[in-house]
Design a protein around this motif. Sequence first.
Motif, PDB file in Angstrom:
ATOM      1  N   TYR A  22     -40.171  63.675  40.588  1.00 50.05           N
ATOM      2  CA  TYR A  22     -40.112  65.095  40.251  1.00 50.05           C
ATOM      3  C   TYR A  22     -38.700  65.651  40.152  1.00 50.05           C
ATOM      4  CZ  TYR A  22     -45.091  64.881  40.911  1.00 50.05           C
ATOM      5  OH  TYR A  22     -46.406  64.544  40.791  1.00 50.05           O
ATOM      6  N   SER A  23     -37.711  64.782  40.205  1.00 47.45           N
ATOM      7  CA  SER A  23     -36.339  65.227  40.030  1.00 47.45           C
ATOM      8  C   SER A  23     -36.042  65.423  38.545  1.00 47.45           C
ATOM      9  CB  SER A  23     -35.377  64.193  40.623  1.00 47.45           C
ATOM     10  OG  SER A  23     -34.052  64.585  40.394  1.00 47.45           O
ATOM     11  N   LYS A  24     -35.256  66.424  38.220  1.00 47.22           N
ATOM     12  CA  LYS A  24     -34.951  66.723  36.824  1.00 47.22           C
ATOM     13  C   LYS A  24     -33.765  65.925  36.291  1.00 47.22           C
ATOM     14  CE  LYS A  24     -36.650  71.429  36.993  1.00 47.22           C
ATOM     15  NZ  LYS A  24     -36.332  72.849  36.816  1.00 47.22           N
ATOM     16  N   GLN A  25     -33.025  65.271  37.180  1.00 46.81           N
ATOM     17  CA  GLN A  25     -31.824  64.576  36.737  1.00 46.81           C
ATOM     18  C   GLN A  25     -32.179  63.309  35.970  1.00 46.81           C
ATOM     19  OE1 GLN A  25     -29.734  64.207  40.432  1.00 46.81           O
ATOM     20  NE2 GLN A  25     -28.657  66.138  40.103  1.00 46.81           N
ATOM     21  N   HIS A  26     -31.361  62.990  34.994  1.00 46.47           N
ATOM     22  CA  HIS A  26     -31.601  61.854  34.115  1.00 46.47           C
ATOM     23  C   HIS A  26     -31.591  60.529  34.868  1.00 46.47           C
ATOM     24  CE1 HIS A  26     -31.577  59.534  30.425  1.00 46.47           C
ATOM     25  NE2 HIS A  26     -30.506  58.889  30.845  1.00 46.47           N
TER      26      HIS A  26
END
Length: 106
Positions: A22-26
């Motif tokens: 659920y992290s937005k980082q690539h």
Amino acid sequence: MRLVADIIRGVEVQKALGILKYSKQHASDRLEKLLLSAIANWQVKNEGADVEEAGLFVKTINVDSARQLKRIRTAPQGRAHRIRKRSNHVTIVLGTKEDKVKVDNK
């Protein structure tokens, strides 16, 4: 990549997978895939053991720099700017509850 690695260092495997999913980082997508691979490798080495009962956690995670691809992008007035496409090497070591107890007692 190092920012995401710092978040999951020392965290239990199931919780780390949730954080990465659920992290937005690539970089979280690639680290999630790498963590799943590390879990699969642990299962192959410990055939009779269960992942949940073993209490796996991310013991260490290292992110080291690798080669850079150097490219040129055009700029105004006939100039050129250099673009560095960076890559890295990631090493994950998983530990169990028993390892954690040994580390805490030292």
